[in-house]
Design an enzyme around this catalytic site. Structure first.
Site, PDB file in Angstrom:
ATOM      1  N   GLU A   1       3.917   1.281   2.240  1.00 37.18           N
ATOM      2  CA  GLU A   1       5.017   0.936   3.119  1.00 37.18           C
ATOM      3  C   GLU A   1       6.369   1.178   2.446  1.00 37.18           C
ATOM      4  O   GLU A   1       6.602   0.740   1.322  1.00 37.18           O
ATOM      5  CB  GLU A   1       4.926  -0.523   3.549  1.00 37.18           C
ATOM      6  CG  GLU A   1       3.578  -0.907   4.106  1.00 37.18           C
ATOM      7  CD  GLU A   1       2.597  -1.344   3.028  1.00 37.18           C
ATOM      8  OE1 GLU A   1       1.706  -0.528   2.670  1.00 37.18           O
ATOM      9  OE2 GLU A   1       2.721  -2.447   2.531  1.00 37.18           O
TER      10      GLU A   1
ATOM     11  N   CYS B   1       0.843  -1.198   0.000  1.00 36.53           N
ATOM     12  CA  CYS B   1       0.000   0.000   0.000  1.00 36.53           C
ATOM     13  C   CYS B   1       0.876   1.245   0.000  1.00 36.53           C
ATOM     14  O   CYS B   1       1.055   1.895  -1.010  1.00 36.53           O
ATOM     15  CB  CYS B   1      -0.924  -0.007   1.207  1.00 36.53           C
ATOM     16  SG  CYS B   1      -2.302  -1.159   1.074  1.00 36.53           S
TER      17      CYS B   1
END
Length: 830
Positions: free
Chosen positions: A475, A473
């Site tokens: 990170e 996502c």
């Protein structure tokens, strides 16, 4: 012994028959809004057909991998070390899996036996027959399961894997306190049904080297083991042997496709297609051992690597080529100069790659993990732009081709983003905004300088920090040099509910936390906040303790020799990616609901302690009644509409956000993680804010029982009333660089960003947020009326795509709760 051998032969024969049965079924189909391939998207007929095939093929369970893996274990378990056995599983799968080349394909290879086939991973989570029926029958994110699949699962897979699956090992290893918190929804556990992921193509070996070179490097490391003085010599030997077996798997698969393409070329009557097949054969033959020589070959090599990483285990939070534009640009420039390639063909090859990404559904999840991430997508977050490893502007010719590819294909996957640095040309930023304005949630926007700051704060060198970006996502990691798995989501609002009940979960009546006192007795907000922090610390300890156990179990039972050989410094150390072999080793805990917990605490501070509008007892009574009834509705009106909220550039609420965030950060960051690295935090939910809301009762902010908590670092729904600039100013008060990534969702109506002025405004918003050191921002550009109509008439919106969290998804794949959450997000305008 003879009886044992006969039994084993019978078992192996049963597996061979089962393989024939499960592979005989044609792929199921589904409808899209494009009735024919001619109506689909794509730059030409080839791409339209490939896109249409990807979109109209229903995801389905593919049992080939599970069967081949089971046979490999039956043959070799006990005679091979675990790293060698894991390498052998990948080798045998690639040697025996069904392969085919689809009509018109230029990039070849599938994770399963065809597009949208989803292999299972019984060594991680052995699905029950009930699970299999659930996958097939559920309304959203369903996978078709045949009777042969069910028979195989019941007769072969479950009998062998039921007591061996990793999920059972980690569940048995946890304490009673862990299970109480897990069942209450205080946190989730990623290793429950999946393996560690989170690294991307980034090291020189991963980006450029031929597999023969890599094999030689592994062999050299094997030859250099010091058996006289190194007490880890045997472990290193086993790991490196596993890598040798694993690296051969890609060579085997590439050569199989080379042979198939050559055979198909001989039988092809169309001369143009025959020439394409011959070139595909040559590409596969080259990258089977050597370095890629062309743009086309580099893409094909990467795709074989992608299949190997995602077939070796289930690193659901995914693998990606990382900074694809920078990897491809040297080949693009050389091919164009030599007359081998033009821009149109370069775009066509990327669109073919996009079709490949979109055809690889994530391995199916069940239970709570479906609610964590209600999507088919196997997140492959391709980063475009940013800076080069030497700090120069990273935007190049391929960057713009990728943007055109995104806009043309409008696929859920790959999950494309753009990195925006201070050196990024305005032209590139505006073009990315134009693509995003189409309303499907891509690209997301990331702040290059902030990403580098994150990595420097985590101890990377400047050169290595520039190698990284975002995967999954949002990170952040140092691609090809770091292992940075996530461990699960952490429910910050739920912990306040437990605090307000003195350690008891009101849903179950069980004591799941610690006794911190009756909140009615707290005379100051500081006393209440101290109690909350004690509960947070308690649950953090429970979670970190459990995850550290899982880390050690993963290193022991689930080595990943293929991912390891691509990650520095695993070969040199002779250590696995999951055992601390990478140059950098980070473990992340994801905080969820910062907007919700902020507003809840703000309400308590403002209404109970500062303004004394009502007592703690009165507010708790209203919460217990879910604010139902005239008496309690009055209280809800006050806490919902007349109380400072996060997201409005109001320091009263924003200071509380900072205090919660800082405590969460300070009590997690720096803890040892059992892989010679440290724990850190990030702030993202995927779709777990829906699940966390379901297990959390009404909040002091006026949020009703069961409603979603806030997503990422976004404000609660309808709490942000002062416009998008106030939102980014509130969010920028968080120390993003102290995290491993934060997620901010914003929703605009199409009319609010229409025309050139709309693009300028959107670009300025991104630049402004990044100037304030924000990490990430993404947009849904769609009006509420359209979403409401899509909810009522889904048959008219089969291809509607919305941004959910760090990914986009088709509207019709989302559950009602998640649809409602997106509908009710604040509609911003300039």
């Amino acid at each position: 012994m003879e009886n044992v051998k006969v039994l084993e032969m019978a078992e192996l024969a049963a597996i061979e028959e089962a393989l024939k049965a499960v592979s005989s079924h044609a792929a199921p189909t589904r409808e899209t809004s494009h009735a024919t391939w001619q109506e689909d998207r794509g730059m030409n007929d080839r791409v339209k057909m490939l896109r249409h095939q990807s979109e109209t093929t229903q995801p389905y369970i593919d049992m080939e991998r599970a069967l081949i893996e089971t046979e490999t274990y039956k043959r070799y378990e006990g005679s091979l070390s675990i790293p060698e056995l894991r390498g052998q599983v990948l080798h045998d799968y690639f040697e025996r899996k069904t392969i085919r080349i689809e009509p018109g394909e230029l990039i070849v290879g599938e994770k399963g036996r065809g597009p949208q086939a989803a292999p299972t991973f019984p060594e991680l989570c052995c699905h029950t027959l009930e699970d299999m029926h659930n996958m097939n029958d559920r309304e959203q994110v369903n996978f078709k399961v045949t009777e042969d699949d069910l028979r195989v699962q019941e007769q072969i897979i479950i009998p062998y894997w039921k007591n061996r699956a990793f999920r059972e090992k980690i569940m048995a290893a946890q304490t009673e306190q862990w299970h109480l918190a897990f069942e209450a929804g205080i946190f989730t556990e990623f290793y429950e049904q999946r393996a560690g992921g989170h690294t991307c193509l980034g090291s020189e070996r991963g980006v450029t080297h031929g597999f023969a070179e890599i094999k030689q490097e592994i062999q050299d490391a094997l030859d250099a083991i010091d058996y006289l003085n190194d007490n880890q010599a045997l472990e290193k030997r086993d790991e490196l042997r596993g890598m040798l077996i694993a690296v051969d798997a890609t060579t085997v698969l590439a050569n199989r496709y080379a042979d198939l393409a050559a055979k198909m070329a001989e039988e092809e009557s169309d001369s143009k297609r025959a020439e394409e097949l011959r070139q595909i054969s040559e590409n596969c033959r080259v990258v089977a051992n050597e370095r890629p020589k062309t743009y086309w070959q580099w893409i094909q090599r990467y795709w074989f690597i992608h299949l190997a990483v995602t077939s070796e285990t289930n690193p659901w939070d995914a693998y990606t080529p990382g900074r694809l534009d920078q990897h491809l640009n040297p080949y693009y420039q050389a091919d164009v100069a030599a007359g081998r390639l033009d821009r149109e063909h370069a775009l066509e090859l990327l669109e073919c790659l996009w079709a490949k990404f979109n055809s690889q559904p994530a391995p199916p999840k069940v239970g709570v993990t479906l609610k964590e991430s209600g999507t088919y997508s196997d997140f492959a977050n391709i980063n475009t732009g940013g800076v080069t490893p030497d700090g120069k502007n990273g935007v190049n010719d391929v960057s713009y081709i990728i943007l055109d590819c995104m806009g043309e294909m409008m696929f859920i996957q790959p999950n494309s983003n753009v990195q925006i640095s201070r050196k990024t040309p305005r032209k590139f930023l505006k073009r990315a905004c134009e693509v995003a304005r189409a309303g499907w949630g891509q690209p997301a926007f990331y702040n290059t300088e902030e990403i580098i700051d994150e990595q420097l704060n985590a101890g990377k060198s400047l050169t290595d920090a520039r190698h990284g970006g975002s995967s999954g996502c949002v990170e952040t990691g140092c691609w090809g040099y770091e292992a940075y798995p996530l461990t699960g989501y952490f429910n910050l609002p739920k912990i306040l509910e437990v605090t307000l009940n003195n350690g008891v979960d009101p849903r179950s009546g069980k004591m799941i936390g610690i006794e911190t006192g009756d909140p009615r007795d707290f005379e100051t907000f500081e006393e209440l906040f101290d109690a909350y922090k004690k509960q947070v610390k308690y649950f953090e300890d429970v979670k970190v303790n459990g995850s550290n156990i899982n880390t050690q179990l993963t290193a022991k039972y689930n080595p990943v020799p293929y991912m390891s050989l691509l990650t520095e410094d695993c070969i040199a150390r002779g250590e696995d990616y999951n055992a601390g072999g990478a140059r950098y080793n980070t473990t992340y805990l994801q905080g969820v609901g910062i907007g919700s917990i902020t507003d809840a605490l703000s309400s308590l501070k403002y209404n109970v302690y500062d303004e004394k509008r009502f007592t703690m007892d009165e507010l708790l009574e209203a919460i217990d009644h879910n604010f139902e009834g005239e008496k309690y509705q009055l209280i809800r009106n006050l806490v919902s509409r007349k109380t400072p909220k996060f997201g409005n550039d109001d320091d009263y609420a924003d200071d509380i956000m900072r205090a919660v965030f800082q405590y969460f950060h300070d009590t997690i960051t720096g803890r040892p993680n059992m892989r010679r690295g440290e724990w850190r935090i990030d702030m993202l939910p995927t779709t777990c804010h829906i699940y966390f809301g379901e297990v959390t009762g009404a909040s002091p902010s006026g949020r009703l029982s069961g409603e979603p908590v806030s997503d990422g670092i976004s404000p609660e729904r309808s709490a942000d009333v002062n416009g998008p600039t106030a939102v980014i100013k509130s969010c920028a008060k968080m120390d993003h660089a102290a995290t491993g990534g934060t997620l901010l969702n914003q929703k605009f109506t199409p009319s609010s960003i229409a025309g050139d002025k709309g693009i300028e405004n959107l670009a300025d918003l991104v630049r402004s947020y990044f100037d304030m050191d924000g990490h990430h921002i993404q947009f849904n550009i769609i009006d509420k009326e359209t979403l409401l109509d899509a909810q009522k008439h889904p048959e008219n919106y089969k291809d509607l795509i919305v941004r959910v969290a760090g990914f986009s998804e088709k509207w019709c794949n989302l559950g009602t709760e998640l649809q409602n959450e997106i509908i009710n997000r604040t509609e911003q305008s300039f």
